[in-house]
Scaffold this motif. Structure first.
Motif, mmCIF file in Angstrom:
data_model
loop_
_atom_site.group_PDB
_atom_site.id
_atom_site.type_symbol
_atom_site.label_atom_id
_atom_site.label_comp_id
_atom_site.label_asym_id
_atom_site.label_seq_id
_atom_site.Cartn_x
_atom_site.Cartn_y
_atom_site.Cartn_z
ATOM 1 N N ILE A 79 0.951 -1.253 0.003
ATOM 2 C CA ILE A 79 0.164 -0.033 0.153
ATOM 3 C C ILE A 79 0.862 1.379 0.038
ATOM 4 O O ILE A 79 0.612 2.350 -0.660
ATOM 5 C CB ILE A 79 -0.909 0.007 1.264
ATOM 6 N N ALA A 80 1.956 1.239 0.758
ATOM 7 C CA ALA A 80 3.035 2.434 0.720
ATOM 8 C C ALA A 80 3.574 2.584 -0.647
ATOM 9 O O ALA A 80 3.597 3.525 -1.097
ATOM 10 C CB ALA A 80 4.232 2.096 1.600
ATOM 11 N N GLY A 81 4.027 1.364 -1.527
ATOM 12 C CA GLY A 81 4.220 1.466 -2.885
ATOM 13 C C GLY A 81 3.426 2.098 -3.795
ATOM 14 O O GLY A 81 3.679 2.819 -4.708
ATOM 15 N N LEU A 82 1.968 1.668 -3.529
ATOM 16 C CA LEU A 82 1.040 2.254 -4.562
ATOM 17 C C LEU A 82 0.766 3.765 -4.175
ATOM 18 O O LEU A 82 0.868 4.352 -5.183
ATOM 19 C CB LEU A 82 -0.245 1.394 -4.329
ATOM 20 N N ILE A 83 0.957 4.157 -3.057
ATOM 21 C CA ILE A 83 0.784 5.509 -2.640
ATOM 22 C C ILE A 83 1.744 6.311 -3.298
ATOM 23 O O ILE A 83 1.384 7.326 -3.919
ATOM 24 C CB ILE A 83 0.317 5.851 -1.074
ATOM 25 N N GLU A 84 2.970 5.829 -3.057
ATOM 26 C CA GLU A 84 4.346 6.530 -3.574
ATOM 27 C C GLU A 84 4.212 6.587 -5.041
ATOM 28 O O GLU A 84 4.764 7.728 -5.611
ATOM 29 C CB GLU A 84 5.382 5.796 -3.116
ATOM 30 N N ALA A 85 3.604 5.744 -5.673
ATOM 31 C CA ALA A 85 3.508 5.619 -7.100
ATOM 32 C C ALA A 85 2.523 6.645 -7.726
ATOM 33 O O ALA A 85 2.501 6.773 -8.938
ATOM 34 C CB ALA A 85 3.263 4.265 -7.692
ATOM 35 N N GLY A 86 1.410 7.087 -6.933
ATOM 36 C CA GLY A 86 0.406 8.155 -7.151
ATOM 37 C C GLY A 86 -0.599 7.306 -7.936
ATOM 38 O O GLY A 86 -1.061 7.751 -8.591
ATOM 39 N N THR A 87 -0.899 6.270 -7.142
ATOM 40 C CA THR A 87 -2.005 5.478 -7.888
ATOM 41 C C THR A 87 -3.410 5.984 -7.434
ATOM 42 O O THR A 87 -4.476 5.637 -7.939
ATOM 43 C CB THR A 87 -1.840 3.778 -7.202
ATOM 44 N N PHE A 88 -3.462 6.663 -6.421
ATOM 45 C CA PHE A 88 -4.835 7.006 -5.875
ATOM 46 C C PHE A 88 -4.678 8.800 -5.494
ATOM 47 O O PHE A 88 -3.666 9.238 -5.442
ATOM 48 C CB PHE A 88 -4.951 6.417 -4.612
ATOM 49 N N ILE A 89 -5.749 9.150 -5.614
ATOM 50 C CA ILE A 89 -5.994 10.844 -5.245
ATOM 51 C C ILE A 89 -6.770 11.043 -4.055
ATOM 52 O O ILE A 89 -6.661 12.046 -3.484
ATOM 53 C CB ILE A 89 -6.691 11.230 -6.846
ATOM 54 N N SER A 90 -7.578 10.168 -3.469
ATOM 55 C CA SER A 90 -8.097 10.507 -2.238
ATOM 56 C C SER A 90 -8.730 9.265 -1.573
ATOM 57 O O SER A 90 -8.709 7.828 -2.382
ATOM 58 C CB SER A 90 -9.263 11.511 -2.521
ATOM 59 N N LEU A 91 -9.424 9.241 -0.376
ATOM 60 C CA LEU A 91 -10.136 8.301 0.057
ATOM 61 C C LEU A 91 -11.593 8.364 0.122
ATOM 62 O O LEU A 91 -11.985 9.611 0.281
ATOM 63 C CB LEU A 91 -9.558 8.043 1.698
ATOM 64 N N ALA A 92 -12.506 7.271 -0.157
ATOM 65 C CA ALA A 92 -13.821 7.387 -0.384
ATOM 66 C C ALA A 92 -14.134 7.112 1.006
ATOM 67 O O ALA A 92 -14.186 7.267 2.070
ATOM 68 C CB ALA A 92 -14.415 6.856 -1.376
ATOM 69 N N CYS A 93 -15.281 6.079 0.907
ATOM 70 C CA CYS A 93 -16.158 5.627 2.083
ATOM 71 C C CYS A 93 -15.173 4.912 2.919
ATOM 72 O O CYS A 93 -14.080 4.359 2.500
ATOM 73 C CB CYS A 93 -17.180 4.804 1.664
ATOM 74 N N GLY A 94 -15.245 4.757 4.095
ATOM 75 C CA GLY A 94 -14.694 4.212 5.137
ATOM 76 C C GLY A 94 -13.781 5.088 5.888
ATOM 77 O O GLY A 94 -13.141 4.714 6.755
ATOM 78 N N ASP A 95 -13.736 6.436 5.456
ATOM 79 C CA ASP A 95 -12.812 7.274 6.029
ATOM 80 C C ASP A 95 -13.438 7.898 7.037
ATOM 81 O O ASP A 95 -14.445 8.688 6.830
ATOM 82 C CB ASP A 95 -12.116 8.198 4.804
ATOM 83 N N PRO A 96 -13.153 7.961 8.484
ATOM 84 C CA PRO A 96 -13.950 8.519 9.560
ATOM 85 C C PRO A 96 -13.737 9.889 9.680
ATOM 86 O O PRO A 96 -14.634 10.799 10.038
ATOM 87 C CB PRO A 96 -13.605 7.826 10.767
ATOM 88 N N SER A 97 -12.844 10.690 8.919
ATOM 89 C CA SER A 97 -12.489 12.066 9.129
ATOM 90 C C SER A 97 -13.193 12.822 7.985
ATOM 91 O O SER A 97 -13.780 12.250 6.906
ATOM 92 C CB SER A 97 -10.964 12.284 8.995
#
Length: 260
Positions: A242-260
């Motif tokens: 998951i750290a590698g995917l984020i570092e590679a720029g695979t995602f832009i935001s969090l959707a459902c399941g994020d409590p904040s």
């Protein structure tokens, strides 16, 4: 300024362009109504050459692997059986990888179609919409009890491709023009294609990585994608991936399941 051609004229003019066996359409005439077969043949040849050049621009690694002569012969067959459906040349050739897979004279290169799929994904990532990638700090702010329920919003450029062959290594070796190393093409490899800023990057994923990345990109929760990855590869490292995917720029935001 010349007038736009009428639809009936275009319908009669176009079908024979990619079929050299068809005669010059009757609507095509030269000065004083004379036959214009030679002129039409020149135009027909220019259209075919332009489409072959467009394929060569999209699939440079494939052309380097096969050599220009083989590539252009293969591309000519593709052009004649798959006419363009968009006025944008970079859109042309989406079905070229599938054509390569079935092409009789490429059967001794079974990995070539997957290399072409990576090249097509590279171009699509390049033309995808811009978006700021998800910050690692955003994920670190989520409490451990909510991690499994997180759903990630993929970057418009993110793509994941799986191959039974060493398609990522073959792709990389044939894109930079460097001397070619010896490659064991039988080793399965999966690719993650991203473009977090201006440059498209192609990453080779570890065992289970494609299942994990594909699941997250398609909308599975982190817990669901991790379970699928562990089924595929028992030693799968969830945190590192998951750290590698984020570092590679695979995602832009969090959707459902994020409590904040």
């Amino acid at each position: 300024m010349l007038p736009e051609p009428s639809l009936p004229f275009a319908a009669a003019f176009a079908p024979a362009l990619l079929d050299p066996a068809r005669s010059t359409p009757s609507v095509v005439t030269g000065p004083n109504g004379k036959a214009a077969g030679r002129r039409y043949d020149v135009y027909r040849n220019n259209v075919t050459v332009s489409l072959i050049d467009a394929l060569a621009a999209v699939y440079p690694a494939v052309q380097r692997i096969t050599g220009p002569e083989f590539f252009r012969a293969m591309a000519r067959f593709h052009v004649r059986s798959h006419p363009p459906t968009s006025p944008l040349l970079f859109e042309y050739g989406r079905d070229f990888p599938a054509f390569i897979e079935a092409y009789e004279h490429a059967q001794d290169m079974p990995w070539l179609a997957d290399v072409a799929r990576i090249e097509r994904a590279w171009l699509d990532a390049y033309h995808a919409a811009d978006a700021a990638p998800l910050s690692p700090a955003r994920l670190s702010a989520v409490t451990p009890d909510h991690l499994a329920d997180l759903v990630f919003v993929p970057h418009p450029a993110a793509r994941c491709l799986r191959s039974q062959y060493a398609a990522v290594t073959i792709f990389a070796a044939n894109r930079d023009g460097a001397p070619l190393p010896r490659i064991d093409a039988s080793t399965p490899e999966d690719a993650l294609i991203t473009r977090p800023a201006f440059d498209v990057t192609v990453h080779r994923l570890p065992p289970g990585g494609a299942v994990f990345a594909d699941g997250l990109i398609s909308g599975l929760s982190l817990g669901e994608a991790a379970a699928s990855a562990l089924d595929a590869a028992a030693g799968f490292d969830i945190a590192a991936n998951i750290a590698g995917l984020i570092e590679a720029g695979t995602f832009i935001s969090l959707a459902c399941g994020d409590p904040s």
